[in-house]
Write a protein that holds these residues in place. Structure first.
Motif, PDB file in Angstrom:
ATOM      1  N   MET A   1      21.691   1.666  51.463  1.00  0.00           N
ATOM      2  CA  MET A   1      21.507   3.097  51.221  1.00  0.00           C
ATOM      3  C   MET A   1      21.134   3.823  52.512  1.00  0.00           C
ATOM      4  SD  MET A   1      19.183   5.189  48.442  1.00  0.00           S
ATOM      5  CE  MET A   1      19.690   4.129  47.109  1.00  0.00           C
ATOM      6  N   MET A   2      20.326   3.183  53.345  1.00  0.00           N
ATOM      7  CA  MET A   2      19.936   3.798  54.618  1.00  0.00           C
ATOM      8  C   MET A   2      21.164   3.978  55.516  1.00  0.00           C
ATOM      9  SD  MET A   2      17.636   5.258  56.343  1.00  0.00           S
ATOM     10  CE  MET A   2      16.191   4.893  55.409  1.00  0.00           C
ATOM     11  N   ILE A   3      22.039   2.972  55.550  1.00  0.00           N
ATOM     12  CA  ILE A   3      23.272   3.077  56.343  1.00  0.00           C
ATOM     13  C   ILE A   3      24.152   4.195  55.791  1.00  0.00           C
ATOM     14  CG2 ILE A   3      25.444   1.888  56.910  1.00  0.00           C
ATOM     15  CD1 ILE A   3      23.699  -0.685  57.171  1.00  0.00           C
ATOM     16  N   GLN A   4      24.230   4.280  54.450  1.00  0.00           N
ATOM     17  CA  GLN A   4      25.011   5.368  53.850  1.00  0.00           C
ATOM     18  C   GLN A   4      24.423   6.723  54.226  1.00  0.00           C
ATOM     19  OE1 GLN A   4      25.175   4.367  49.624  1.00  0.00           O
ATOM     20  NE2 GLN A   4      27.385   4.093  49.828  1.00  0.00           N
ATOM     21  N   PHE A   5      23.089   6.839  54.229  1.00  0.00           N
ATOM     22  CA  PHE A   5      22.466   8.110  54.585  1.00  0.00           C
ATOM     23  C   PHE A   5      22.769   8.469  56.037  1.00  0.00           C
ATOM     24  CE2 PHE A   5      18.939  10.840  55.964  1.00  0.00           C
ATOM     25  CZ  PHE A   5      19.091  11.877  55.058  1.00  0.00           C
ATOM     26  N   ILE A   6      22.752   7.475  56.912  1.00  0.00           N
ATOM     27  CA  ILE A   6      23.089   7.723  58.324  1.00  0.00           C
ATOM     28  C   ILE A   6      24.544   8.171  58.446  1.00  0.00           C
ATOM     29  CG2 ILE A   6      23.401   6.597  60.579  1.00  0.00           C
ATOM     30  CD1 ILE A   6      20.866   4.896  59.809  1.00  0.00           C
ATOM     31  N   LYS A   7      25.448   7.474  57.745  1.00  0.00           N
ATOM     32  CA  LYS A   7      26.856   7.888  57.753  1.00  0.00           C
ATOM     33  C   LYS A   7      27.012   9.280  57.163  1.00  0.00           C
ATOM     34  CE  LYS A   7      29.197   3.392  57.408  1.00  0.00           C
ATOM     35  NZ  LYS A   7      30.077   2.584  56.534  1.00  0.00           N
ATOM     36  N   PHE A   8      26.277   9.548  56.084  1.00  0.00           N
ATOM     37  CA  PHE A   8      26.309  10.871  55.463  1.00  0.00           C
ATOM     38  C   PHE A   8      25.850  11.924  56.470  1.00  0.00           C
ATOM     39  CE2 PHE A   8      24.681  14.279  52.713  1.00  0.00           C
ATOM     40  CZ  PHE A   8      25.719  14.407  51.795  1.00  0.00           C
ATOM     41  N   GLY A   9      24.852  11.571  57.254  1.00  0.00           N
ATOM     42  CA  GLY A   9      24.369  12.476  58.297  1.00  0.00           C
ATOM     43  C   GLY A   9      25.411  12.738  59.362  1.00  0.00           C
ATOM     44  N   ILE A  10      26.153  11.697  59.727  1.00  0.00           N
ATOM     45  CA  ILE A  10      27.225  11.851  60.714  1.00  0.00           C
ATOM     46  C   ILE A  10      28.308  12.778  60.161  1.00  0.00           C
ATOM     47  CG2 ILE A  10      29.104  10.642  61.919  1.00  0.00           C
ATOM     48  CD1 ILE A  10      27.117   8.207  62.077  1.00  0.00           C
TER      49      ILE A  10
ATOM     50  N   PHE B   1      34.650   7.427  54.401  1.00  0.00           N
ATOM     51  CA  PHE B   1      33.737   6.817  55.357  1.00  0.00           C
ATOM     52  C   PHE B   1      32.382   6.439  54.756  1.00  0.00           C
ATOM     53  CE2 PHE B   1      30.643   7.696  58.948  1.00  0.00           C
ATOM     54  CZ  PHE B   1      30.926   6.572  59.684  1.00  0.00           C
ATOM     55  N   VAL B   2      31.810   7.267  53.920  1.00  0.00           N
ATOM     56  CA  VAL B   2      30.445   7.049  53.450  1.00  0.00           C
ATOM     57  C   VAL B   2      30.405   6.271  52.138  1.00  0.00           C
ATOM     58  CG1 VAL B   2      28.259   8.136  52.805  1.00  0.00           C
ATOM     59  CG2 VAL B   2      29.676   9.160  54.591  1.00  0.00           C
ATOM     60  N   PHE B   3      31.082   6.790  51.133  1.00  0.00           N
ATOM     61  CA  PHE B   3      31.064   6.189  49.804  1.00  0.00           C
ATOM     62  C   PHE B   3      32.433   5.592  49.523  1.00  0.00           C
ATOM     63  CE2 PHE B   3      28.196   9.934  49.647  1.00  0.00           C
ATOM     64  CZ  PHE B   3      26.989   9.262  49.527  1.00  0.00           C
ATOM     65  N   LYS B   4      32.851   4.669  50.388  1.00  0.00           N
ATOM     66  CA  LYS B   4      34.187   4.071  50.286  1.00  0.00           C
ATOM     67  C   LYS B   4      34.395   3.401  48.932  1.00  0.00           C
ATOM     68  CE  LYS B   4      33.675   1.725  54.102  1.00  0.00           C
ATOM     69  NZ  LYS B   4      33.863   0.852  55.246  1.00  0.00           N
ATOM     70  N   GLN B   5      35.588   3.536  48.450  1.00  0.00           N
ATOM     71  CA  GLN B   5      35.975   2.921  47.186  1.00  0.00           C
ATOM     72  C   GLN B   5      36.216   1.433  47.418  1.00  0.00           C
ATOM     73  OE1 GLN B   5      39.193   4.987  45.358  1.00  0.00           O
ATOM     74  NE2 GLN B   5      39.538   3.432  43.832  1.00  0.00           N
ATOM     75  N   GLU B   6      35.569   0.595  46.628  1.00  0.00           N
ATOM     76  CA  GLU B   6      35.778  -0.842  46.700  1.00  0.00           C
ATOM     77  C   GLU B   6      37.117  -1.181  46.052  1.00  0.00           C
ATOM     78  OE1 GLU B   6      33.682  -2.780  48.352  1.00  0.00           O
ATOM     79  OE2 GLU B   6      32.312  -1.106  48.704  1.00  0.00           O
ATOM     80  N   GLN B   7      37.695  -2.325  46.423  1.00  0.00           N
ATOM     81  CA  GLN B   7      38.990  -2.717  45.862  1.00  0.00           C
ATOM     82  C   GLN B   7      38.945  -2.863  44.349  1.00  0.00           C
ATOM     83  OE1 GLN B   7      40.229  -6.213  47.989  1.00  0.00           O
ATOM     84  NE2 GLN B   7      41.178  -5.020  49.624  1.00  0.00           N
ATOM     85  N   THR B   8      37.811  -3.277  43.821  1.00  0.00           N
ATOM     86  CA  THR B   8      37.686  -3.473  42.372  1.00  0.00           C
ATOM     87  C   THR B   8      37.312  -2.180  41.643  1.00  0.00           C
ATOM     88  OG1 THR B   8      35.363  -4.092  42.628  1.00  0.00           O
ATOM     89  CG2 THR B   8      36.990  -5.880  42.648  1.00  0.00           C
ATOM     90  N   GLU B   9      37.029  -1.148  42.388  1.00  0.00           N
ATOM     91  CA  GLU B   9      36.570   0.110  41.809  1.00  0.00           C
ATOM     92  C   GLU B   9      37.739   1.043  41.535  1.00  0.00           C
ATOM     93  OE1 GLU B   9      33.963   3.912  43.398  1.00  0.00           O
ATOM     94  OE2 GLU B   9      33.978   2.063  44.541  1.00  0.00           O
ATOM     95  N   LYS B  10      37.665   1.706  40.415  1.00  0.00           N
ATOM     96  CA  LYS B  10      38.656   2.734  40.091  1.00  0.00           C
ATOM     97  C   LYS B  10      37.945   4.071  40.123  1.00  0.00           C
ATOM     98  CE  LYS B  10      41.519  -0.253  37.308  1.00  0.00           C
ATOM     99  NZ  LYS B  10      42.073  -0.574  36.009  1.00  0.00           N
ATOM    100  N   ARG B  11      38.420   4.964  40.976  1.00  0.00           N
ATOM    101  CA  ARG B  11      37.784   6.266  41.137  1.00  0.00           C
ATOM    102  C   ARG B  11      38.813   7.355  40.888  1.00  0.00           C
ATOM    103  NH1 ARG B  11      35.042   7.077  46.748  1.00  0.00           N
ATOM    104  NH2 ARG B  11      33.459   5.800  45.779  1.00  0.00           N
TER     105      ARG B  11
END
Length: 137
Positions: A8-17, A62-72
């Motif tokens: 989550m911290m990495i996601q927040f940093i990416k979100f900040g970028i 970049f931040v909340f990338k879709q996983e291969q098993t995920e359907k979005r």
């Protein structure tokens, strides 16, 4: 309440970028509109629309990338992103009026102050709602 972990911290940093690019897009549009004599609310609205489109694209890739098993559902996620950013846009507009008309803060500084308030709120709404895999099924 979910514990903040390394992911989550990495996601927040990416979100900040991504947020920096959103801010640049929004501010550039805002200042262009101001330069041409538009009212600051109109300038803020134009910046919001273009900044949100930028946010959706980069947060999705970049931040909340879709996983291969995920359907979005991109349509559903996109609508949620606009709602989340819409909420912070409304807050941002109220804050702009407060900063500029009530407190006398300059048109150039006021939107920068808003970023300090809206960025954490946007992250929470995007992480827990807009890009939440379980919410988008």
């Amino acid at each position: 309440m979910k514990k903040i972990d390394g992911k989550m911290m990495i996601q927040f940093i990416k979100f900040g970028i991504v947020g920096v690019s959103n801010t640049l897009v929004s501010l550039i549009v805002y200042y262009i509109f101001i330069f041409f004599g538009a009212h600051y609310i109109v300038a803020n609205t134009a910046g919001f629309v273009l900044g949100t489109l930028n946010a959706y694209f980069w947060n999705n890739k970049f931040v909340f990338k879709q996983e291969q098993t995920e359907k979005r559902s991109h349509a559903k996620t996109g609508i949620k992103v606009f709602i989340a950013y819409g909420i912070t846009y409304l807050l941002s507009t109220v804050l702009l009026v407060l900063w500029v008309d009530v407190l006398g803060i300059s048109l150039e500084i006021a939107p920068i102050l808003n970023v300090c308030v809206t960025t954490p709120l946007n992250f929470i709404m995007n992480k827990l709602w807009a890009f939440n895999e379980r919410e988008n099924e």
